[in-house]
Design a protein around this motif. Structure first.
Motif, short mmCIF file in Angstrom:
data_model
loop_
_atom_site.label_atom_id
_atom_site.label_comp_id
_atom_site.label_asym_id
_atom_site.label_seq_id
_atom_site.Cartn_x
_atom_site.Cartn_y
_atom_site.Cartn_z
N ALA A 98 -10.91 74.76 -62.76
CA ALA A 98 -10.04 74.59 -61.60
C ALA A 98 -10.80 73.96 -60.47
CB ALA A 98 -9.50 75.94 -61.17
N VAL A 108 -10.42 74.06 -56.38
CA VAL A 108 -9.72 74.93 -55.46
C VAL A 108 -10.08 74.58 -54.03
CG1 VAL A 108 -9.29 77.33 -54.82
CG2 VAL A 108 -9.80 76.75 -57.17
N GLY A 148 -5.08 76.10 -56.36
CA GLY A 148 -5.90 75.79 -57.53
C GLY A 148 -5.20 74.77 -58.40
N ARG A 156 -14.76 80.19 -60.46
CA ARG A 156 -13.77 79.14 -60.70
C ARG A 156 -12.75 79.05 -59.58
NH1 ARG A 156 -13.78 76.96 -65.88
NH2 ARG A 156 -15.17 77.99 -67.36
N SER A 157 -12.52 80.15 -58.88
CA SER A 157 -11.59 80.10 -57.75
C SER A 157 -12.24 79.50 -56.51
CB SER A 157 -11.08 81.51 -57.43
OG SER A 157 -12.16 82.37 -57.09
N ARG A 158 -13.58 79.50 -56.46
CA ARG A 158 -14.31 78.96 -55.32
C ARG A 158 -15.52 78.16 -55.79
NH1 ARG A 158 -13.53 80.98 -50.14
NH2 ARG A 158 -14.95 79.26 -49.68
N GLY A 189 -8.11 79.96 -59.29
CA GLY A 189 -8.55 78.91 -60.21
C GLY A 189 -7.91 79.15 -61.56
N ARG A 219 -7.41 77.89 -65.80
CA ARG A 219 -7.86 77.11 -66.95
C ARG A 219 -7.13 77.62 -68.18
NH1 ARG A 219 -11.84 81.01 -66.44
NH2 ARG A 219 -12.78 81.81 -68.36
N GLU A 235 -14.99 87.76 -57.95
CA GLU A 235 -13.90 87.08 -58.64
C GLU A 235 -13.44 87.90 -59.83
OE1 GLU A 235 -13.46 82.54 -59.35
OE2 GLU A 235 -14.50 83.33 -61.12
#
Length: 509
Positions: A24, A26, A31, A57-59, A429, A431, A475
């Motif tokens: 992802a 973001v 996202g 993955r979110s940041r 995020g 995937r 996360e």
């Protein structure tokens, strides 16, 4: 044509989605799942090397954040988070809060043109909890850090309340900031002034770094008090060598003040690294009430209480005093650094050893460091140049410990309670993996989140499927069966109430 239709390239959006497993990207709580639809009539292409997955993955913007390793798990410790300011090489630099597992709670990258954050801690301003830190650049002579910057105050939502700047032409030094109940701020300024250094063997047209303690009204920026060291502390107290050769006309840092605090009677306490002394100064007249240590100690110091190149002089609740005794700096005077506690008898003019707290590895930290009392009688030590922190029981034994990666540093490390309520949205995020969607959720700085819920569906306003998972560090990743069109994540508190939600994010190609 709808999203489910075949595109002009002949490949449907869903076909690409099911075959994709990309990370992802973001920003600002949104996202995106990225993929690439190739045309069937295009010649085969050599695939580019896959980028390593983002740490968060979110940041993904936090990829450079250093890991914090816990070496002694928390055991009956004081409540609270650890506050650090990592800096080394390409590491992301800025104020960092981590929990008892070393997992990030909140981080803010230092903005350009500042290069580093220093002295990140919880204080009170206008009777409310705030976070404060210094940001700027650090230079100096002889390897001793001198800061040029300003202090930042943010509220419980991480919104900036104020920036504290020095009065006059100089900038605030990084070593310490104390917010007082009167709404003022105490901090140091290293002011270079013309000075005849010939008595010390230097040039008659030399330059001295005068240690200037300023008190500034936070709301107005008005200077309400100023104390200049050269009017009260003479050069013959210093253990620091003069700059030599081509550097002879650089400022002579004879004092190097590195902490300030208030004694129980309201007078000022400060530490001066280069005189190996701590001072008590009259709050109104500026007169030195007493100095302890160094070449001109006004009190008799017992052998176990002697210190050198020290930091962070504080009065403790029981009336004793504490410092972080580096024991090393320009020279090495002790094999290990320590948190030192001693008792002062002003009537008898004596200083008596009470206790010392030492790292299990007997670390020697030639620069930086701090030693603070905790509410339950324990203590917390930041080992400065050595990227370690330890929490000690009242008897000095270690009950919690950790460190940043080797080669990193944190000028100080603190532990304190903090309730943060982030004012932005949670980040998400997405995937695809194994025919399912993995939703990675985080909310930088919000401390009340205990659980995450992911909802999904075919339209943003019709999200029915719900998956929940307990928060698992900075996360948390939730697995959503199948491949829905849209996903949103919600942050939940202990009672299951929604604290905030991300935007509804389409799973895009």
């Amino acid at each position: 044509m709808t999203d489910r239709s075949v595109s002009q390239s002949g490949v449907s959006r869903r076909t690409v989605l099911l075959g994709s497993a990309t990370a992802a990207v973001v920003a600002g709580g949104a996202g995106f799942l990225l993929g690439r639809a190739g045309r069937e009539d295009e010649p085969p292409r050599t695939a580019a090397p896959a980028a390593p997955p983002a740490k968060y993955r979110s940041r993904p913007d936090l990829d450079g954040l250093p890991d914090v390793t816990i070496t002694t798990p928390a055991d009956n410790v004081a409540p609270g988070y650890v506050f650090l300011t990592p800096f080394a090489g390409e590491t992301l630099r800025g104020p960092l809060i981590v929990d008892a597992k070393g997992s990030p709670v909140w981080f803010k990258k230092v903005p350009d043109p500042a290069t580093v954050a220093i002295d990140f801690k919880v204080q009170r301003y206008r009777n409310k909890p705030v976070l404060t830190w210094w940001e700027g650049t650090i230079g100096g002579t002889g390897g001793q850090g001198v800061g040029q910057g300003e202090f930042v105050i943010v509220d419980e939502s991480y919104r900036e309340i104020a920036r504290i700047r020095a009065a006059g032409t100089e900038q605030a030094d990084q070593h310490d900031l104390v917010l007082t109940p009167a709404g003022t701020a105490l901090f140091w300024v290293y002011d270079p002034v013309p000075f005849d250094l010939s008595a010390k063997g230097g040039p008659a047209d030399g330059v001295l770094h005068d240690g200037v303690l300023q008190e500034i009204d936070v709301a107005t920026g008005r200077k309400v008090f100023e104390w200049r060291a050269r009017e009260h502390v003479t050069l013959d107290e210093s253990y620091a060598p003069l700059p030599q050769g081509e550097a002879a006309h650089l400022p002579y840092d004879y004092l190097h003040p590195n902490s300030v605090s208030l004694d129980h009677d309201g007078h000022l306490l400060f530490s001066a690294r280069h005189t190996w002394a701590v001072y008590k100064v009259h709050r109104k007249t500026g007169a030195v009430i007493w100095r302890i240590g160094g070449k001109k100690s006004d009190l008799r110091v017992d052998q176990r209480s002697t210190f050198s190149w020290q930091h962070d002089f504080q009065r403790r609740r029981d009336g004793s005093y504490s410092i972080f005794d580096n024991g090393a700096g320009i020279t090495t005077e002790r094999d290990y650094s320590r948190g030192l506690i001693f008792q002062v008898d002003e009537q008898a003019r004596t200083v008596t050893f009470v206790a010392e707290h030492v790292h299990p590895q007997r670390l020697s930290a030639p620069t930086q460091g701090n030693f603070r009392e905790l509410p339950d009688g324990g203590t917390f030590i930041g080992w400065g140049e050595k990227p370690h922190f330890t929490e000690h029981r009242p008897d000095g034994t270690v009950r919690f410990a950790g460190h940043l990666p080797e080669g990193n540093q944190s000028y100080r490390a603190y532990k304190a309670d903090w309730i943060g309520v982030a004012h932005d949205q949670p980040a998400l995020g997405l995937r695809v993996e194994g025919g399912n969607v993995l939703a990675s959720a985080s909310w930088n700085g919000h401390t009340m989140v205990t659980k995450w819920r992911a909802r999904s569906g075919a339209q943003p306003g019709v999200l029915q499927g719900a998956v929940e998972a307990a928060r698992s560090g900075f996360e948390t990743t939730l697995t959503i069966p199948g491949t829905p069109e849209y996903v949103v994540v919600e942050a939940l508190d202990d009672a299951g109430q929604v604290l905030g939600s991300s935007s509804a994010i389409p799973i895009r190609i």
